[in-house]
Design a protein around this motif. Sequence first.
Motif, PDB file in Angstrom:
ATOM      1  N   GLU A 235      -0.838   0.854  -4.685  1.00 49.52           N
ATOM      2  CA  GLU A 235      -0.713   1.999  -3.739  1.00 49.52           C
ATOM      3  C   GLU A 235      -2.219   2.748  -3.808  1.00 49.52           C
ATOM      4  O   GLU A 235      -2.623   3.341  -2.855  1.00 49.52           O
ATOM      5  CB  GLU A 235       0.535   2.996  -4.361  1.00 49.52           C
TER       6      GLU A 235
ATOM      7  N   TYR B 231       0.651  -1.188   0.150  1.00 44.27           N
ATOM      8  CA  TYR B 231       0.026  -0.011   0.010  1.00 44.27           C
ATOM      9  C   TYR B 231       0.814   1.166  -0.071  1.00 44.27           C
ATOM     10  O   TYR B 231       0.358   2.246  -0.481  1.00 44.27           O
ATOM     11  CB  TYR B 231      -0.916   0.035   1.193  1.00 44.27           C
TER      12      TYR B 231
ATOM     13  N   GLY C  23      -4.433   1.039  -1.580  1.00 45.24           N
ATOM     14  CA  GLY C  23      -4.083   1.247  -0.323  1.00 45.24           C
ATOM     15  C   GLY C  23      -4.720   2.552  -0.070  1.00 45.24           C
ATOM     16  O   GLY C  23      -5.281   2.888   1.291  1.00 45.24           O
TER      17      GLY C  23
END
Length: 639
Positions: free
Chosen positions: A415, A403, A418
Amino acid sequence: MSTEQTVRLTVGQALVRFLAHQWSERDGERRQLFAGCFGIFGHGNVAGIGQGLLQAHREAVDAGYDGAEHGPDELPYLLARNEQGMVHAAVSYARTMDRLQVFACTASIGPGSTNMLTGAALATVDRIPVLLLPSDTFATRIPDPVLQQLEGPGTPDVTVNDAFRPVSRYFDRIVRPEQLLSSAPAAMRVLTDPAETGAVTLCLPQDVQAEAFDWPVEFFRDRVWHVARPVPEPAALARAVELIRSAKRPLVVAGGGAVYSQASEALRAFASATGIPVADTQAGKGAINWDHPCAVGGVGATGADSANALAAAADVVIGIGTRWTDFTTASHTAFRNRDVRFVNINVAAFDAAKHAGEMVVADAREALVALNTALDGWGTTQEYRDEVAALVGDWQRVTDECYHRGHGPLPAQTEVFGALNELMSDDDILINAAGSMPGDLQALWRARTPTQYHLEYGFSCMGYEIPAAMGAKMAAPESEVVAIVGDGTYQMLPQELTTIVSEGLKVIVVLLQNHGFASIGALSESRGSERFGTRYRMRNPATGQLDGDLVPLDLVRNAESFGAQVLVAQGMDGFRAAFKEAVAADRTTVVYIETDLVGPNPPASGWWDVPVSGVSTLASTQRARAEYERDRTPQRHYL
């Protein structure tokens, strides 16, 4: 029959009125079975079902009903832009409503109707109810061949709509008005049956739709369809309890049935009382909250290391509402204990019998309550619980790394996930369906509620996400509905953005641009096909292949042209700011961000059976074949 006992209507008018008077009930809560009707009109239904919908609306207005309150004989109508898309929207709505409320979908003769086939297949594979009303050729056959009619020299009674037969749980062609009197109730039975539900198809010849008939008034009375919660048969429950009590390393696998039966509270209580770890499938994620001490994450081909390590050593596996797809079983390599036994809790006997398991044909919630009572005082050892906690802790550290990797120059899609996982609330709904994203999401997403995670992975249908966002938003208007799509999926079915805008709905579409197919590209590379044909590139005159410059496709302007607001995010800080702006907006917003086509993705501990060419002149394929032969060694039938 006297005139007081009948009403003269066309088949189209009668079907609309009949559907408006159907209700579902479960646990004492009653609701109208049909929330409305999606449709695209053409010849075949514009003067039949279309006229019936219009007449019901006009009669409601004349009776004093306004747009906010529909008349008792009226079905709300929604104009879709793509027939496949409207079925996806209907499926998403029914899924969000735990299959207790549905939509009908009507389409014109020929291509309009067959455009619904993919949606029908998805609904039936995923066991989600939807009523399809495809128009058909003339029952009288007088004008044959009509426009868009399939002609077969061997038989005149086959039309393109016969293609719906294998992908429908119930199918009929209404060639006489009287047939609707028996077929319509039969269709309702299937739509409200938790074990047998899926796509229900009533083909309607265009002349029959407009044919007048004297209908029994009784046909239009309110009818309540009671959705059953079958309880476990005592002997079956006793056999399951005996097997579970013998287990040293038991594991629960929660599937979609645990969500649709609203069994989350019972599942948490069962896990807390027994200490049995709970893994989840794509459809079952969120059935138990991710931070419950017994929650171990997704299992199978795209599962978490924590769940897969426990699956590999499990001696008793308790499937709750799962149909054991190849991704869940990692193509029959996930459960490696040679002595593993299965307990299958399912409303469908077909699924309960899989893997030679102990069959408990019952509602998931009722079965869990009964199991918890029967297992009172029994639990797993502290040593096993400590092992589970350690494995989960290790995987949560991996998740945090995925994340927040700080990958550059373009971020990894993990990412983006996340950021969404941290920014979305418990009652918001995340929607996704195909590509590399479902794999990353099953491994990493921390679902806090059974409604938050909406993945269509039974059929893995690219193009599902945007129309599904519309359906989910209609079912849960107070929730933020977020559809994550890649550029490949977006190009397949973006049209329903216009329907979303025209209906005044607010959804958020997160559009990841990586100029290719990330999932199939990675699969191609791992199977020795070197990502052939998986990037969006111009034809290169020098090579004759699609390996030239990037295709100059402007997805931002495209989304704007459908009526959406578009925010372009640069990097993860920009994405977080754009997403917050989208949440604050009062209109449908697309958040656009470029991500890295090649990941990195989460570490994989599961396997998926995709055969590699048995002979090849390519060194990459030869290496992949050797790896395939090695990796399929643990594969076996669970007998």
